[in-house]
Design an enzyme around this catalytic site. Structure first.
Site, mmCIF file in Angstrom:
data_model
loop_
_atom_site.group_PDB
_atom_site.id
_atom_site.type_symbol
_atom_site.label_atom_id
_atom_site.label_comp_id
_atom_site.label_asym_id
_atom_site.label_seq_id
_atom_site.Cartn_x
_atom_site.Cartn_y
_atom_site.Cartn_z
ATOM 1 N N ASP A 334 0.861 -1.169 0.000
ATOM 2 C CA ASP A 334 0.000 0.000 0.000
ATOM 3 C C ASP A 334 0.906 1.230 0.000
ATOM 4 O OD1 ASP A 334 -2.646 1.140 0.184
ATOM 5 O OD2 ASP A 334 -2.090 1.780 2.201
ATOM 6 N N HIS A 373 -8.062 10.937 8.683
ATOM 7 C CA HIS A 373 -7.239 10.577 7.535
ATOM 8 C C HIS A 373 -6.020 11.506 7.447
ATOM 9 C CE1 HIS A 373 -6.051 9.807 3.380
ATOM 10 N NE2 HIS A 373 -6.806 8.721 3.428
ATOM 11 N N GLY A 402 -13.596 5.418 0.834
ATOM 12 C CA GLY A 402 -13.008 5.325 -0.489
ATOM 13 C C GLY A 402 -13.335 6.488 -1.400
ATOM 14 N N VAL A 416 -15.704 17.031 -0.056
ATOM 15 C CA VAL A 416 -14.249 17.018 -0.248
ATOM 16 C C VAL A 416 -13.825 15.568 -0.443
ATOM 17 C CG1 VAL A 416 -11.991 17.654 0.659
ATOM 18 C CG2 VAL A 416 -14.004 18.987 1.313
ATOM 19 N N GLY A 417 -13.165 15.275 -1.582
ATOM 20 C CA GLY A 417 -12.735 13.898 -1.804
ATOM 21 C C GLY A 417 -12.282 13.656 -3.224
ATOM 22 N N ASP A 534 -1.730 -1.462 6.515
ATOM 23 C CA ASP A 534 -1.747 -0.946 7.886
ATOM 24 C C ASP A 534 -2.621 -1.779 8.812
ATOM 25 O OD1 ASP A 534 -4.340 -0.295 7.241
ATOM 26 O OD2 ASP A 534 -3.978 1.855 7.079
#
Length: 666
Positions: A334, A373, A402, A416-417, A534
């Site tokens: 990742d 995040h 996602g 927002v993304g 993670d």
């Protein structure tokens, strides 16, 4: 085991000396034959029935369970030598071999003692880790600070930690701030600044300020205790090679006892040898056929390998995993937090009229500060840097996995993304196309901002690539292992990072639930896949992979989802885990070959097959010495696994080379 060995050794020396069968180890014996035999029997009895009782008791349990193992074979050899000698003691002028029984017990104990020492030596670092927790804790109860044993701390207690003190248990900071050194727990060399709401780990060292935290995990639930339990369980687990050895041991028990019987019957009925000679060959055969080394071959290597991994912040769940990691030929990594530092920063803000840069940053940060995040933290920091020290409150916050986040700020709906978020919200992203085109291909992660259904801006962030990621990619290539980059970022960003690191295959714009599908796709191509993530949003992919590796972990999710847990967020530890596995498997194979071939090759000599032709024979005590030598060699060979450390890739070496690399880039 140590006490039993030293008692056996202390009694075996006079037994061997009095027996007079080994040249140079005896002198004048002022006793007649019968008295000598009685003395030898009295000296040998405690060696057999006290020091060797673990094998006698073990053989009884094995036979009750209708299994044949090493204990059965060792007990057979020891009792055959001892009881045979007792019988011969009543026969005038015969030779006894009490020393064979004593030496067999002593040498087998020595082999097992060496195995335990190798296990203990590799667990020293682990015990040191467990001992990091301080013996006492300063707890606030009814408004008063009291010092109590750490073992008496309960969940919910508020604990005070002053500068220079160790944190006793896991918890969450409620008041105060400090830089906390977690190096001995997580491997991170730089102290981490933590404040209210941040987690702390028991065993870490408080370096600067005083803080109060509430205990959330105590006793066996703490990170330290879980790590210790994980490694102890792994050291005691069985590798596939060990199961093969166990099955082979059962067969060799039959071979050994059968060979002894054949030797006895052959010399009794097909030669003019005496009963004593026939019995001597039979006992020698049973003793030397005892494959005790086979029982030590793989568990010793496993114990050393897993202990060595723990010392270098690589926690391997069980012996099966330790052996399987060597088969990995494809590693899926990742991008964020693994190959990159995981601490992105906003580099570009491209706005659409009538919005301004400061306005976009302010309302975006108001939404992002409700998310944990890494990109959210970068946006909030960028807003602060732009002078927005007080942010408006966000309402109706929704996290869209996602895709991004959505909330209301000052009555306006803000998205927002990713670009796909705008598409699903029916926002026309056309006005952002020109800015998007300019930013693509520059290793930037793009965040799209829409306000009340209208495109507002693109925020571009970069996450610096770790200094060690380049070395990781090169080391994987040298070992013939393919590295596949997987990221939720746009394809241009993923490919830019991959190009810089020399990685040829990229899976980009991957949603969390799609990662497992990509792993399955690689497996369908015949690849043995290790997935590195993670351990939280990557859990399904970690479970799907042949080997799941949680990097920068220490969390419950990582420990549950992964087969290997890397305590540091350091990709070089992936290389070291594979190196360790390959070295351990090599030692297992060497030990198994040595343990089986050595004993089987000596069988004909011990049985007297070459006695008539060449005069070759092995007395029972010499057979015991040779058999036990293989056990000691196997244990010592496993300890040599520690030399694998020399081939580990060091983060220090990478950091030493950084200044030169930076200068070249400049």
């Amino acid at each position: 085991m140590s006490r039993r060995f030293w008692i056996a050794a202390a009694l075996t020396l006079p037994i061997v000396w009095l027996s007079g069968h080994i040249p140079g180890l005896h002198g004048p014996i002022p006793m007649d034959g019968h008295l000598l035999h009685v003395v030898l029997a009295l000296l040998t009895a405690p060696v057999v029935f006290y020091c060797g009782s673990i094998f006698l008791v073990g053989s009884v349990h094995a036979l009750r369970n209708r299994t044949l193992d090493m204990s059965v074979l060792i007990a057979t050899g020891v009792l055959a030598a001892f009881l045979g000698s007792v019988y011969l003691s009543f026969t005038p002028g015969t030779i006894v071999f009490y020393e064979a029984a004593a030496m067999l017990v002593t040498f087998v104990l020595f082999g097992h003692w060496m195995e335990m020492k190798s296990r203990r030596g590799t667990s020293d670092a682990l015990r040191a880790l467990f001992d990091l927790a301080p013996p006492t804790a300063r707890v606030v109860r009814e408004g008063v600070e009291v010092e109590i044993p750490t073992s008496e701390v309960v969940v919910g207690d508020v604990i005070v930690v002053r500068p220079g003190e160790k944190i006793p248990v896991d918890g969450v900071i409620e008041q105060g701030q400090s830089a906390i050194d977690e190096a001995l727990v997580t491997g991170e060399s730089v102290p981490v600044v933590k404040g209210p709401g941040d987690d702390v780990i028991g065993g870490a060292v408080n370096t600067t300020g005083t803080f109060w935290f509430r205990a959330t995990k105590v006793g066996s639930d703490t990170t330290l205790a879980q790590i210790t339990a994980l490694v102890e369980k792994a050291q005691n687990s069985k590798a596939p090679g060990q199961r093969i050895a166990d099955r082979a041991a059962a067969i060799l028990v039959i071979v050994a006892v059968g060979s002894g019987l054949i030797a006895f019957l052959g010399w009794t009925f097909f030669s003019d040898a005496s009963f004593v000679t026939s019995l001597t060959f039979a006992i020698s055969t049973v003793v030397i056929a005892c494959p005790d080394a086979l029982g030590l071959a793989t568990p010793t290597a496993v114990a050393v390998g897993i202990g060595l991994g723990a010392k270098h912040n690589v926690l391997i769940k069980d012996a099966v995993t330790l052996e399987q990691v060597a088969k990995v030929n494809t590693v899926v990594v990742d991008k964020t937090g693994t190959l990159t530092e995981g601490r992105p920063r906003v580099t570009d803000v491209k706005v659409v009229n009538p919005f301004t840069r400061d306005e976009v940053l302010r309302i975006s940060a108001a939404v992002e500060r409700l998310s944990s995040h890494p990109l959210s933290e970068a946006v909030v920091q960028a807003a602060h840097d732009a002078g927005a020290h007080s942010l408006p409150e966000a309402e109706d916050f929704t996290n869209l996995p996602g895709l991004g986040i959505r909330a209301k700020v000052e009555g306006r709906e803000v998205h927002v993304g990713r670009r796909r978020l705008l598409e699903e919200a029916d926002v026309e992203a056309g006005p952002l196309a020109e800015a998007e085109e300019r930013l693509k291909g520059r290793a930037r992660t793009l965040m799209y901002v829409a306000v009340d259904g209208a495109p507002a801006a693109i925020l571009a962030a970069t996450d610096p690539i770790r200094a060690s990621s380049q070395v990781f990619a090169e080391q994987m290539k040298e070992r013939g292992i393919e590295v596949v980059l997987m990221t939720g970022d746009n394809r241009a960003t993923g490919e830019a990072v991959a190009h810089e690191l020399g990685i040829e295959r990229v899976f980009a714009e991957v949603l969390p639930h799609e990662k497992a599908e990509h792993v399955k796709r690689l497996q369908s191509e015949g690849k043995f896949v290790a997935m590195v993530g993670d351990g939280v949003n990557d859990a399904p992919a970690l479970a799907q992979a042949d080997i799941g590796i949680a990097i920068g972990a220490g969390t419950d999710v990582a420990i549950e989802a992964a087969d290997v847990v890397l305590m540091r967020s350091e990709p070089l530890d992936i290389v070291n885990a594979i190196t360790l596995s390959k070295s351990t498997v090599t030692k297992m194979k060497q030990n198994l070959v040595w343990a089986s071939v050595y004993n089987l090759a000596a069988l004909p000599v011990a049985a007297g097959a070459f006695y008539s032709t060449f005069g070759w024979s092995l007395r029972p005590e010499v057979s015991a010495l040779l058999m036990s030598a293989s056990s000691v060699i196997v244990a010592m060979n496993a300890v040599l696994l520690k030399r694998a450390e020399a081939s580990f890739v060091s983060l220090t070496e990478v950091r030493v080379s950084e200044p030169a690399h930076a200068m070249h880039s400049h």
